[in-house]
Design a protein around this motif. Structure first.
Motif, PDB file in Angstrom:
ATOM      1  N   LEU A   1      15.660  -0.603  15.579  1.00  0.00           N
ATOM      2  CA  LEU A   1      15.511  -1.470  16.745  1.00  0.00           C
ATOM      3  C   LEU A   1      15.805  -0.637  17.982  1.00  0.00           C
ATOM      4  CD1 LEU A   1      14.985  -4.341  17.826  1.00  0.00           C
ATOM      5  CD2 LEU A   1      17.451  -4.742  17.668  1.00  0.00           C
ATOM      6  N   LEU A   2      14.806  -0.507  18.854  1.00  0.00           N
ATOM      7  CA  LEU A   2      14.962   0.289  20.068  1.00  0.00           C
ATOM      8  C   LEU A   2      15.182  -0.616  21.268  1.00  0.00           C
ATOM      9  CD1 LEU A   2      12.219   3.049  19.661  1.00  0.00           C
ATOM     10  CD2 LEU A   2      14.636   3.120  19.024  1.00  0.00           C
ATOM     11  N   ASP A   3      16.186  -0.295  22.047  1.00  0.00           N
ATOM     12  CA  ASP A   3      16.493  -1.045  23.264  1.00  0.00           C
ATOM     13  C   ASP A   3      15.746  -0.400  24.425  1.00  0.00           C
ATOM     14  OD1 ASP A   3      17.647  -2.962  24.835  1.00  0.00           O
ATOM     15  OD2 ASP A   3      19.587  -1.967  24.993  1.00  0.00           O
ATOM     16  N   MET A   4      14.795  -1.143  25.006  1.00  0.00           N
ATOM     17  CA  MET A   4      13.948  -0.585  26.067  1.00  0.00           C
ATOM     18  C   MET A   4      13.896  -1.536  27.263  1.00  0.00           C
ATOM     19  SD  MET A   4      10.845   0.921  23.737  1.00  0.00           S
ATOM     20  CE  MET A   4      10.055   1.597  25.176  1.00  0.00           C
ATOM     21  N   PRO A   5      15.040  -1.797  27.901  1.00  0.00           N
ATOM     22  CA  PRO A   5      15.060  -2.761  29.012  1.00  0.00           C
ATOM     23  C   PRO A   5      14.199  -2.344  30.195  1.00  0.00           C
ATOM     24  CG  PRO A   5      17.110  -1.493  28.934  1.00  0.00           C
ATOM     25  CD  PRO A   5      16.362  -1.181  27.675  1.00  0.00           C
ATOM     26  N   VAL A   6      13.933  -1.051  30.334  1.00  0.00           N
ATOM     27  CA  VAL A   6      13.149  -0.587  31.479  1.00  0.00           C
ATOM     28  C   VAL A   6      11.759  -1.213  31.480  1.00  0.00           C
ATOM     29  CG1 VAL A   6      12.276   1.475  30.298  1.00  0.00           C
ATOM     30  CG2 VAL A   6      12.459   1.443  32.791  1.00  0.00           C
ATOM     31  N   LEU A   7      11.191  -1.490  30.304  1.00  0.00           N
ATOM     32  CA  LEU A   7       9.866  -2.110  30.254  1.00  0.00           C
ATOM     33  C   LEU A   7       9.895  -3.500  30.866  1.00  0.00           C
ATOM     34  CD1 LEU A   7       6.931  -1.858  29.370  1.00  0.00           C
ATOM     35  CD2 LEU A   7       7.588  -2.719  27.113  1.00  0.00           C
ATOM     36  N   GLY A   8      10.946  -4.249  30.567  1.00  0.00           N
ATOM     37  CA  GLY A   8      11.094  -5.568  31.171  1.00  0.00           C
ATOM     38  C   GLY A   8      11.396  -5.501  32.659  1.00  0.00           C
ATOM     39  N   GLN A   9      12.129  -4.473  33.050  1.00  0.00           N
ATOM     40  CA  GLN A   9      12.502  -4.335  34.455  1.00  0.00           C
ATOM     41  C   GLN A   9      11.296  -4.104  35.360  1.00  0.00           C
ATOM     42  OE1 GLN A   9      15.425  -1.190  34.542  1.00  0.00           O
ATOM     43  NE2 GLN A   9      16.806  -2.278  33.149  1.00  0.00           N
ATOM     44  N   ILE A  10      10.287  -3.423  34.856  1.00  0.00           N
ATOM     45  CA  ILE A  10       9.119  -3.131  35.688  1.00  0.00           C
ATOM     46  C   ILE A  10       7.972  -4.109  35.451  1.00  0.00           C
ATOM     47  CG2 ILE A  10       9.705  -0.685  35.775  1.00  0.00           C
ATOM     48  CD1 ILE A  10       7.442  -0.175  33.766  1.00  0.00           C
ATOM     49  N   SER A  11       8.201  -5.143  34.630  1.00  0.00           N
ATOM     50  CA  SER A  11       7.135  -6.077  34.272  1.00  0.00           C
ATOM     51  C   SER A  11       7.392  -7.449  34.872  1.00  0.00           C
ATOM     52  CB  SER A  11       7.019  -6.194  32.750  1.00  0.00           C
ATOM     53  OG  SER A  11       6.749  -4.951  32.157  1.00  0.00           O
TER      54      SER A  11
ATOM     55  N   ARG B   1       0.776  -1.239   0.000  1.00  0.00           N
ATOM     56  CA  ARG B   1       0.000   0.000   0.000  1.00  0.00           C
ATOM     57  C   ARG B   1       0.804   1.284   0.000  1.00  0.00           C
ATOM     58  NH1 ARG B   1      -2.802  -3.953   1.708  1.00  0.00           N
ATOM     59  NH2 ARG B   1      -5.084  -3.981   1.600  1.00  0.00           N
ATOM     60  N   PHE B   2       1.987   1.258   0.561  1.00  0.00           N
ATOM     61  CA  PHE B   2       2.702   2.510   0.796  1.00  0.00           C
ATOM     62  C   PHE B   2       4.017   2.558   0.032  1.00  0.00           C
ATOM     63  CE2 PHE B   2       0.200   1.566   4.666  1.00  0.00           C
ATOM     64  CZ  PHE B   2      -0.710   2.606   4.566  1.00  0.00           C
ATOM     65  N   GLY B   3       4.366   3.775  -0.409  1.00  0.00           N
ATOM     66  CA  GLY B   3       5.538   3.933  -1.250  1.00  0.00           C
ATOM     67  C   GLY B   3       6.856   3.767  -0.533  1.00  0.00           C
ATOM     68  N   ARG B   4       6.883   4.040   0.761  1.00  0.00           N
ATOM     69  CA  ARG B   4       8.098   3.861   1.569  1.00  0.00           C
ATOM     70  C   ARG B   4       7.702   3.223   2.891  1.00  0.00           C
ATOM     71  NH1 ARG B   4      11.147   7.610   5.188  1.00  0.00           N
ATOM     72  NH2 ARG B   4       9.591   9.207   4.672  1.00  0.00           N
ATOM     73  N   VAL B   5       8.333   2.124   3.219  1.00  0.00           N
ATOM     74  CA  VAL B   5       7.963   1.366   4.420  1.00  0.00           C
ATOM     75  C   VAL B   5       9.205   1.117   5.267  1.00  0.00           C
ATOM     76  CG1 VAL B   5       6.969  -0.757   5.332  1.00  0.00           C
ATOM     77  CG2 VAL B   5       6.055   0.241   3.214  1.00  0.00           C
ATOM     78  N   GLU B   6       9.183   1.608   6.487  1.00  0.00           N
ATOM     79  CA  GLU B   6      10.247   1.328   7.441  1.00  0.00           C
ATOM     80  C   GLU B   6       9.701   0.430   8.538  1.00  0.00           C
ATOM     81  OE1 GLU B   6      12.282   4.872   8.700  1.00  0.00           O
ATOM     82  OE2 GLU B   6      12.395   5.674   6.662  1.00  0.00           O
ATOM     83  N   THR B   7      10.584  -0.237   9.265  1.00  0.00           N
ATOM     84  CA  THR B   7      10.160  -1.182  10.289  1.00  0.00           C
ATOM     85  C   THR B   7      10.785  -0.815  11.632  1.00  0.00           C
ATOM     86  OG1 THR B   7      11.944  -2.662   9.576  1.00  0.00           O
ATOM     87  CG2 THR B   7       9.743  -3.129   8.740  1.00  0.00           C
ATOM     88  N   LEU B   8      10.078  -1.205  12.692  1.00  0.00           N
ATOM     89  CA  LEU B   8      10.522  -0.889  14.042  1.00  0.00           C
ATOM     90  C   LEU B   8      10.320  -2.092  14.949  1.00  0.00           C
ATOM     91  CD1 LEU B   8      11.350   1.050  16.350  1.00  0.00           C
ATOM     92  CD2 LEU B   8       8.949   1.775  16.466  1.00  0.00           C
ATOM     93  N   GLY B   9      11.387  -2.465  15.653  1.00  0.00           N
ATOM     94  CA  GLY B   9      11.310  -3.536  16.636  1.00  0.00           C
ATOM     95  C   GLY B   9      11.769  -3.033  17.991  1.00  0.00           C
ATOM     96  N   PHE B  10      11.427  -3.798  19.029  1.00  0.00           N
ATOM     97  CA  PHE B  10      11.748  -3.404  20.401  1.00  0.00           C
ATOM     98  C   PHE B  10      12.416  -4.558  21.138  1.00  0.00           C
ATOM     99  CE2 PHE B  10       8.068  -0.941  19.103  1.00  0.00           C
ATOM    100  CZ  PHE B  10       8.399   0.341  19.494  1.00  0.00           C
ATOM    101  N   HIS B  11      13.513  -4.259  21.793  1.00  0.00           N
ATOM    102  CA  HIS B  11      14.158  -5.222  22.689  1.00  0.00           C
ATOM    103  C   HIS B  11      13.868  -4.749  24.107  1.00  0.00           C
ATOM    104  CE1 HIS B  11      18.052  -7.391  24.149  1.00  0.00           C
ATOM    105  NE2 HIS B  11      16.940  -8.046  24.442  1.00  0.00           N
ATOM    106  N   TYR B  12      12.945  -5.450  24.779  1.00  0.00           N
ATOM    107  CA  TYR B  12      12.510  -4.989  26.092  1.00  0.00           C
ATOM    108  C   TYR B  12      12.732  -6.043  27.177  1.00  0.00           C
ATOM    109  CZ  TYR B  12       8.235  -7.612  24.850  1.00  0.00           C
ATOM    110  OH  TYR B  12       7.338  -8.589  24.463  1.00  0.00           O
ATOM    111  N   GLY B  13      13.634  -6.976  26.902  1.00  0.00           N
ATOM    112  CA  GLY B  13      13.892  -8.040  27.855  1.00  0.00           C
ATOM    113  C   GLY B  13      12.928  -9.188  27.724  1.00  0.00           C
TER     114      GLY B  13
END
Length: 247
Positions: free
Chosen positions: A75-85, A30-42
């Protein structure tokens, strides 16, 4: 409308699982430019992060148009989400139901955080559309997967960032069998085969045993949904996957 969307850019929340792979195919159509995003949250099933580049590259190889449209991966590193979960997705504990009726795989606020960071990144990258695999048809009752939640997030993000983002959830009203069928419609049997072989869904991170629907423990809620959906998809008369036989 289709021509206008083809000029727009999209950011896909891409974990490396079945649902996000289907969403990526949806966006690439559907879209002319497609980027992707992943999260490393532990996450306990961090093996999904290893599947992301494999899936991306293989999907680009399915269609020259997809290859031309597929852009940068983030790819975003978000360990704080895992730390509080304290959940079965971020700790070594059995998957079970809790008193409130939700499974202990629910990571409170996860999709709210993901969408907020996705919008912040989309803002910086000049991308208007954000695509996620949230679904309230075949799901575990997660409140942040509900359509009302996503609609509310779109309003909040647009107000808070003075933008007009559009949040797309192409799987919201379909079950897992229909998700397999959607993948086939978007990319043919080749995409179905690719999702079977290269994506990862199992909450426990198990990739030892190859099953007709892919790799996984076969017992966790994610595996059961994927397996049952694949069985219904095959029974519906869908094209048989060339990679369906266990290796």
């Amino acid at each position: 409308m289709a021509e206008a969307q083809a000029q727009d850019g999209a950011l896909v929340l891409f974990s490396g699982g079945q649902d996000s792979a289907t969403c990526l195919a949806f966006a690439l159509e559907r879209f002319g430019r497609v980027e992707t995003l992943g999260f490393h949250y532990g996450q306990r099933h961090a093996v999904e992060l290893e599947r992301r580049p494999v899936l991306r590259a293989a999907m680009a190889g399915l269609d020259p148009l997809w290859a031309a449209r597929l852009g940068v991966d983030h790819l975003l590193d978000m360990p704080v989400l895992g730390q509080i979960s304290e959940t079965a997705l971020t700790r070594e504990m059995a998957v079970e139901m809790e008193e409130g009726g939700l499974p202990n795989t629910f990571v409170p606020g996860r999709n709210l955080v993901f969408l907020t960071f996705a919008a912040a990144l989309a803002y910086r990258r000049g991308l208007r559309h954000i695509v996620g695999g949230m679904c309230e048809t075949d799901f575990s009752g997660y409140p942040d997967c509900r359509d009302d939640t996503i609609k509310a997030m779109q309003v909040a993000l647009n107000l808070g960032m003075e933008k007009r983002f559009v949040l797309h959830t192409p799987l919201m009203w379909i079950d897992k069998a229909e998700t397999w069928a959607l993948a086939e419609r978007l990319g043919g049997a080749a995409l179905v085969d690719l999702i079977i072989e290269e994506s990862h869904t199992c909450y426990l991170g198990e990739r030892g045993k190859r099953r007709d629907w892919g790799y996984g423990c076969g017992e966790c809620p994610a595996c059961r949904l994927r397996a049952e959906g694949f069985a219904r998809y095959r029974a519906s008369g869908a094209v048989e996957s060339r990679a369906a036989a266990p290796k």
